[in-house]
Design a protein around this motif. Structure first.
Motif, PDB file in Angstrom:
ATOM      1  N   LEU A   1       0.817  -1.211   0.000  1.00 17.15           N
ATOM      2  CA  LEU A   1       0.000   0.000   0.000  1.00 17.15           C
ATOM      3  C   LEU A   1       0.855   1.267   0.000  1.00 17.15           C
ATOM      4  O   LEU A   1       0.325   2.369   0.110  1.00 17.15           O
ATOM      5  CB  LEU A   1      -0.919   0.007   1.228  1.00 17.15           C
ATOM      6  CG  LEU A   1      -1.887  -1.174   1.343  1.00 17.15           C
ATOM      7  CD1 LEU A   1      -2.611  -1.140   2.683  1.00 17.15           C
ATOM      8  CD2 LEU A   1      -2.889  -1.155   0.197  1.00 17.15           C
ATOM      9  N   ASP A   2       2.153   1.102  -0.119  1.00 16.87           N
ATOM     10  CA  ASP A   2       3.110   2.208  -0.046  1.00 16.87           C
ATOM     11  C   ASP A   2       3.386   2.743  -1.454  1.00 16.87           C
ATOM     12  O   ASP A   2       3.723   1.966  -2.348  1.00 16.87           O
ATOM     13  CB  ASP A   2       4.403   1.691   0.588  1.00 16.87           C
ATOM     14  CG  ASP A   2       5.384   2.788   0.959  1.00 16.87           C
ATOM     15  OD1 ASP A   2       5.541   3.745   0.167  1.00 16.87           O
ATOM     16  OD2 ASP A   2       6.007   2.682   2.031  1.00 16.87           O
ATOM     17  N   PRO A   3       3.262   4.047  -1.695  1.00 11.57           N
ATOM     18  CA  PRO A   3       3.537   4.592  -3.029  1.00 11.57           C
ATOM     19  C   PRO A   3       4.952   4.329  -3.535  1.00 11.57           C
ATOM     20  O   PRO A   3       5.184   4.345  -4.739  1.00 11.57           O
ATOM     21  CB  PRO A   3       3.294   6.099  -2.853  1.00 11.57           C
ATOM     22  CG  PRO A   3       2.374   6.199  -1.693  1.00 11.57           C
ATOM     23  CD  PRO A   3       2.754   5.077  -0.771  1.00 11.57           C
ATOM     24  N   ARG A   4       5.893   4.060  -2.620  1.00 15.98           N
ATOM     25  CA  ARG A   4       7.245   3.713  -3.070  1.00 15.98           C
ATOM     26  C   ARG A   4       7.265   2.360  -3.777  1.00 15.98           C
ATOM     27  O   ARG A   4       8.174   2.083  -4.569  1.00 15.98           O
ATOM     28  CB  ARG A   4       8.218   3.713  -1.896  1.00 15.98           C
ATOM     29  CG  ARG A   4       8.445   5.076  -1.265  1.00 15.98           C
ATOM     30  CD  ARG A   4       9.305   4.959  -0.024  1.00 15.98           C
ATOM     31  NE  ARG A   4       8.648   4.125   0.992  1.00 15.98           N
ATOM     32  CZ  ARG A   4       9.269   3.681   2.090  1.00 15.98           C
ATOM     33  NH1 ARG A   4      10.542   4.000   2.312  1.00 15.98           N
ATOM     34  NH2 ARG A   4       8.609   2.929   2.960  1.00 15.98           N
ATOM     35  N   ALA A   5       6.257   1.532  -3.504  1.00 12.83           N
ATOM     36  CA  ALA A   5       6.101   0.261  -4.208  1.00 12.83           C
ATOM     37  C   ALA A   5       5.026   0.338  -5.278  1.00 12.83           C
ATOM     38  O   ALA A   5       5.062  -0.421  -6.249  1.00 12.83           O
ATOM     39  CB  ALA A   5       5.755  -0.850  -3.225  1.00 12.83           C
ATOM     40  N   ALA A   6       4.082   1.252  -5.107  1.00 16.13           N
ATOM     41  CA  ALA A   6       2.942   1.368  -6.025  1.00 16.13           C
ATOM     42  C   ALA A   6       2.739   2.835  -6.392  1.00 16.13           C
ATOM     43  O   ALA A   6       1.882   3.512  -5.809  1.00 16.13           O
ATOM     44  CB  ALA A   6       1.692   0.784  -5.381  1.00 16.13           C
ATOM     45  N   PRO A   7       3.520   3.364  -7.330  1.00  9.17           N
ATOM     46  CA  PRO A   7       3.491   4.803  -7.634  1.00  9.17           C
ATOM     47  C   PRO A   7       2.150   5.344  -8.115  1.00  9.17           C
ATOM     48  O   PRO A   7       1.935   6.553  -8.068  1.00  9.17           O
ATOM     49  CB  PRO A   7       4.561   4.949  -8.728  1.00  9.17           C
ATOM     50  CG  PRO A   7       5.480   3.797  -8.514  1.00  9.17           C
ATOM     51  CD  PRO A   7       4.611   2.675  -8.044  1.00  9.17           C
TER      52      PRO A   7
ATOM     53  N   ASP B   1      -2.166  -2.198 -18.467  1.00 12.46           N
ATOM     54  CA  ASP B   1      -3.108  -1.211 -17.956  1.00 12.46           C
ATOM     55  C   ASP B   1      -2.499  -0.324 -16.873  1.00 12.46           C
ATOM     56  O   ASP B   1      -2.951   0.811 -16.679  1.00 12.46           O
ATOM     57  CB  ASP B   1      -4.375  -1.903 -17.436  1.00 12.46           C
ATOM     58  CG  ASP B   1      -5.162  -2.572 -18.555  1.00 12.46           C
ATOM     59  OD1 ASP B   1      -4.880  -2.288 -19.735  1.00 12.46           O
ATOM     60  OD2 ASP B   1      -6.056  -3.386 -18.251  1.00 12.46           O
ATOM     61  N   ASP B   2      -1.486  -0.827 -16.169  1.00 10.11           N
ATOM     62  CA  ASP B   2      -0.788   0.030 -15.201  1.00 10.11           C
ATOM     63  C   ASP B   2      -0.223   1.259 -15.907  1.00 10.11           C
ATOM     64  O   ASP B   2      -0.412   2.397 -15.466  1.00 10.11           O
ATOM     65  CB  ASP B   2       0.369  -0.734 -14.548  1.00 10.11           C
ATOM     66  CG  ASP B   2      -0.086  -1.717 -13.486  1.00 10.11           C
ATOM     67  OD1 ASP B   2      -1.270  -2.104 -13.487  1.00 10.11           O
ATOM     68  OD2 ASP B   2       0.756  -2.107 -12.654  1.00 10.11           O
ATOM     69  N   GLY B   3       0.500   1.026 -17.001  1.00  8.91           N
ATOM     70  CA  GLY B   3       1.115   2.129 -17.727  1.00  8.91           C
ATOM     71  C   GLY B   3       0.097   3.047 -18.374  1.00  8.91           C
ATOM     72  O   GLY B   3       0.257   4.272 -18.398  1.00  8.91           O
ATOM     73  N   VAL B   4      -0.979   2.451 -18.914  1.00  6.59           N
ATOM     74  CA  VAL B   4      -2.022   3.255 -19.563  1.00  6.59           C
ATOM     75  C   VAL B   4      -2.692   4.174 -18.533  1.00  6.59           C
ATOM     76  O   VAL B   4      -2.919   5.364 -18.789  1.00  6.59           O
ATOM     77  CB  VAL B   4      -3.074   2.346 -20.233  1.00  6.59           C
ATOM     78  CG1 VAL B   4      -4.232   3.172 -20.779  1.00  6.59           C
ATOM     79  CG2 VAL B   4      -2.429   1.544 -21.364  1.00  6.59           C
ATOM     80  N   MET B   5      -2.995   3.636 -17.360  1.00  9.82           N
ATOM     81  CA  MET B   5      -3.643   4.451 -16.330  1.00  9.82           C
ATOM     82  C   MET B   5      -2.726   5.561 -15.831  1.00  9.82           C
ATOM     83  O   MET B   5      -3.180   6.691 -15.573  1.00  9.82           O
ATOM     84  CB  MET B   5      -4.092   3.567 -15.162  1.00  9.82           C
ATOM     85  CG  MET B   5      -5.239   2.628 -15.510  1.00  9.82           C
ATOM     86  SD  MET B   5      -6.013   1.834 -14.059  1.00  9.82           S
ATOM     87  CE  MET B   5      -4.660   0.872 -13.410  1.00  9.82           C
ATOM     88  N   TYR B   6      -1.432   5.264 -15.703  1.00  9.10           N
ATOM     89  CA  TYR B   6      -0.493   6.291 -15.242  1.00  9.10           C
ATOM     90  C   TYR B   6      -0.382   7.408 -16.279  1.00  9.10           C
ATOM     91  O   TYR B   6      -0.375   8.592 -15.922  1.00  9.10           O
ATOM     92  CB  TYR B   6       0.868   5.660 -14.969  1.00  9.10           C
ATOM     93  CG  TYR B   6       1.747   6.465 -14.027  1.00  9.10           C
ATOM     94  CD1 TYR B   6       1.236   7.012 -12.860  1.00  9.10           C
ATOM     95  CD2 TYR B   6       3.108   6.641 -14.295  1.00  9.10           C
ATOM     96  CE1 TYR B   6       2.045   7.720 -11.983  1.00  9.10           C
ATOM     97  CE2 TYR B   6       3.920   7.352 -13.429  1.00  9.10           C
ATOM     98  CZ  TYR B   6       3.392   7.881 -12.269  1.00  9.10           C
ATOM     99  OH  TYR B   6       4.200   8.595 -11.405  1.00  9.10           O
ATOM    100  N   ALA B   7      -0.314   7.040 -17.542  1.00  3.43           N
ATOM    101  CA  ALA B   7      -0.258   8.050 -18.602  1.00  3.43           C
ATOM    102  C   ALA B   7      -1.497   8.939 -18.548  1.00  3.43           C
ATOM    103  O   ALA B   7      -1.403  10.178 -18.680  1.00  3.43           O
ATOM    104  CB  ALA B   7      -0.141   7.380 -19.970  1.00  3.43           C
ATOM    105  N   ARG B   8      -2.658   8.334 -18.347  1.00  7.42           N
ATOM    106  CA  ARG B   8      -3.922   9.092 -18.283  1.00  7.42           C
ATOM    107  C   ARG B   8      -3.909  10.052 -17.096  1.00  7.42           C
ATOM    108  O   ARG B   8      -4.294  11.220 -17.217  1.00  7.42           O
ATOM    109  CB  ARG B   8      -5.079   8.108 -18.185  1.00  7.42           C
ATOM    110  CG  ARG B   8      -6.466   8.747 -18.098  1.00  7.42           C
ATOM    111  CD  ARG B   8      -6.943   9.225 -19.454  1.00  7.42           C
ATOM    112  NE  ARG B   8      -8.338   9.649 -19.399  1.00  7.42           N
ATOM    113  CZ  ARG B   8      -9.368   8.865 -19.695  1.00  7.42           C
ATOM    114  NH1 ARG B   8      -9.156   7.594 -20.053  1.00  7.42           N
ATOM    115  NH2 ARG B   8     -10.600   9.326 -19.658  1.00  7.42           N
TER     116      ARG B   8
END
Length: 403
Positions: free
Chosen positions: A315-321, A347-354
């Motif tokens: 649940l840590d952003p350092r593991a899950a940006p 989908d991880d990359g697509v969602m981050y780009a969005r």
């Protein structure tokens, strides 16, 4: 004679089982892809069998295989290559020999391998970073961070962050003739995860004066909340990263406790008190229609609080940006994200780009419809793929134009 025929039949069936998998029509060189997929599947199966027999941990078994790919630091007419340490963390350093009109650009690179496998000296990584240094006339730092299962989160993040902070010191940049306004952090897969986390953390670090010019994330893994995204469902058994093995790598990053892996496999690992994080990865809002493909978003099924208390890393952003707020995303640098259609991590990359675009960050999202996870590593020898070369060239071209 009958026994020999039976053995031949069984051997043929075994080979066919490993080699033949359905290949999407848009893949070039399908037989090469089949052989690559078979090799990876066999390696992971052998590693798991060795683990179950108590001979060796499955990750350590795979690391033995990757050592075959290791090459010593070797300089050539274009680049000087050396192994050294930055802040007591091992790095492979690439220094261009060609003259420069002024200060050089620099790329700090983190290799992939699920935080468990790989090293900067593997042939595909050495080739990628060497090409980057030569073609950009840039200094490249490729980091050998410590790996699971010996070291768990956040050690991997801390190692790469220590290297980044050390390198961004004005005195160090000056030593290597690097322009402080032209530094990029980059990585693939788990390395892309680390690169994204480092870029975010630097924004909060008052000790770091130098700002990144860019980040380049190659088929990155960015969240561990929802492991049943459309890409996980569609690409469950695609080469070279299956859903089950990605879940295993995720859990191994945090613990050897099988209860976390089992909870992640059933997508029941997030406690209800962390429900406020799900909007950050709600694919029904963050994926374009063409990637939803008829999938219907369902509300999360929550798990026990005990796992999150024992292993808060997932649940840590350092593991899950992807779990950071839009306010933090707003300050991130120019970004390149590569995603592959046939990849559980797509989908991880697509969602981050969005989300980055919505926050006002300039983003180049390069989506390869004919590629699978890790494809940029297949640029050498008998498993060389044209699509691997094509994506490497696009990545380096983007760096050349934007760094």
């Amino acid at each position: 004679m009958g026994a020999k025929l039976l053995c031949l039949f069984l051997a043929s069936a075994l080979v066919a089982y490993y080699v033949y998998i359905p290949i999407p029509e848009d893949f070039e060189e399908p037989w090469k892809v089949m052989l690559i997929a078979a090799a990876f599947r066999a390696a992971t199966h052998l590693a798991e069998v060795a683990d179950q027999l108590g001979l060796i941990h499955h990750v350590e078994a795979l690391m033995l295989i990757t050592t075959v790919e290791y090459i010593a630091p070797t300089s050539d007419e274009n680049v000087t290559v050396m192994d050294t340490e930055f802040n007591n963390v091992g790095v492979r350093l690439y220094l261009p020999r060609k003259p420069s009109d002024g200060l050089r650009r620099a790329v700090v690179y983190f290799h992939g391998g699920g935080w468990c496998i790989g090293q900067a000296g593997m042939k595909p990584y050495d080739r990628l970073t060497r090409w980057t240094s030569n073609r950009l006339n840039a200094v490249v730092v490729s980091v050998n961070y410590r790996l699971a299962p010996k070291y768990r989160f956040p050690v991997q993040f801390e190692d790469v962050y220590l290297v980044m902070k050390f390198f961004l010191q004005r005195s160090v940049l000056s030593q290597y003739g690097v322009d402080p306004d032209r530094v990029c952090v980059a990585g693939d897969s788990a390395g892309g995860n680390l690169a994204a986390a480092v870029a975010q953390q630097l924004l909060e670090d008052s000790e770091v004066e130098t700002k990144l010019k860019a980040q380049a994330l190659l088929y990155p893994v960015l969240q561990s909340l929802d492991l049943n995204l459309p890409s996980y469902q569609e690409n469950e058994n695609k080469p070279v990263l299956s859903k089950s093995y990605m879940v295993k790598l995720w859990s191994e990053y945090f613990t050897s406790d099988s209860s976390l892996r089992e909870a992640m496999a059933s997508n029941r690992h997030v406690p209800v008190e962390s429900s406020h994080l799900f909007p950050f990865v709600n694919w029904s809002n963050l994926l374009p229609e063409e990637l939803k493909k008829g999938h219907v978003y369902t509300s999360p099924t929550y798990g026990s609080s005990e796992l999150a208390q024992k292993y808060p890393g997932f649940l840590d952003p350092r593991a899950a940006p992807l779990l950071v707020s839009d306010a933090r995303l707003r300050r991130l640098p120019l970004t390149y994200i590569l995603t592959c259609e046939h990849d559980v991590l797509r989908d991880d990359g697509v969602m981050y780009a969005r989300r980055l675009r919505a926050a006002g960050v300039p983003v180049t999202h390069d989506h390869a419809k004919d590629a699978f996870h890790g494809v940029m590593l297949f640029v050498l020898g008998p498993i060389e793929l044209a699509v691997g070369h094509r994506l490497v060239n696009r990545y380096i071209k983007w760096l050349n134009e934007n760094l």
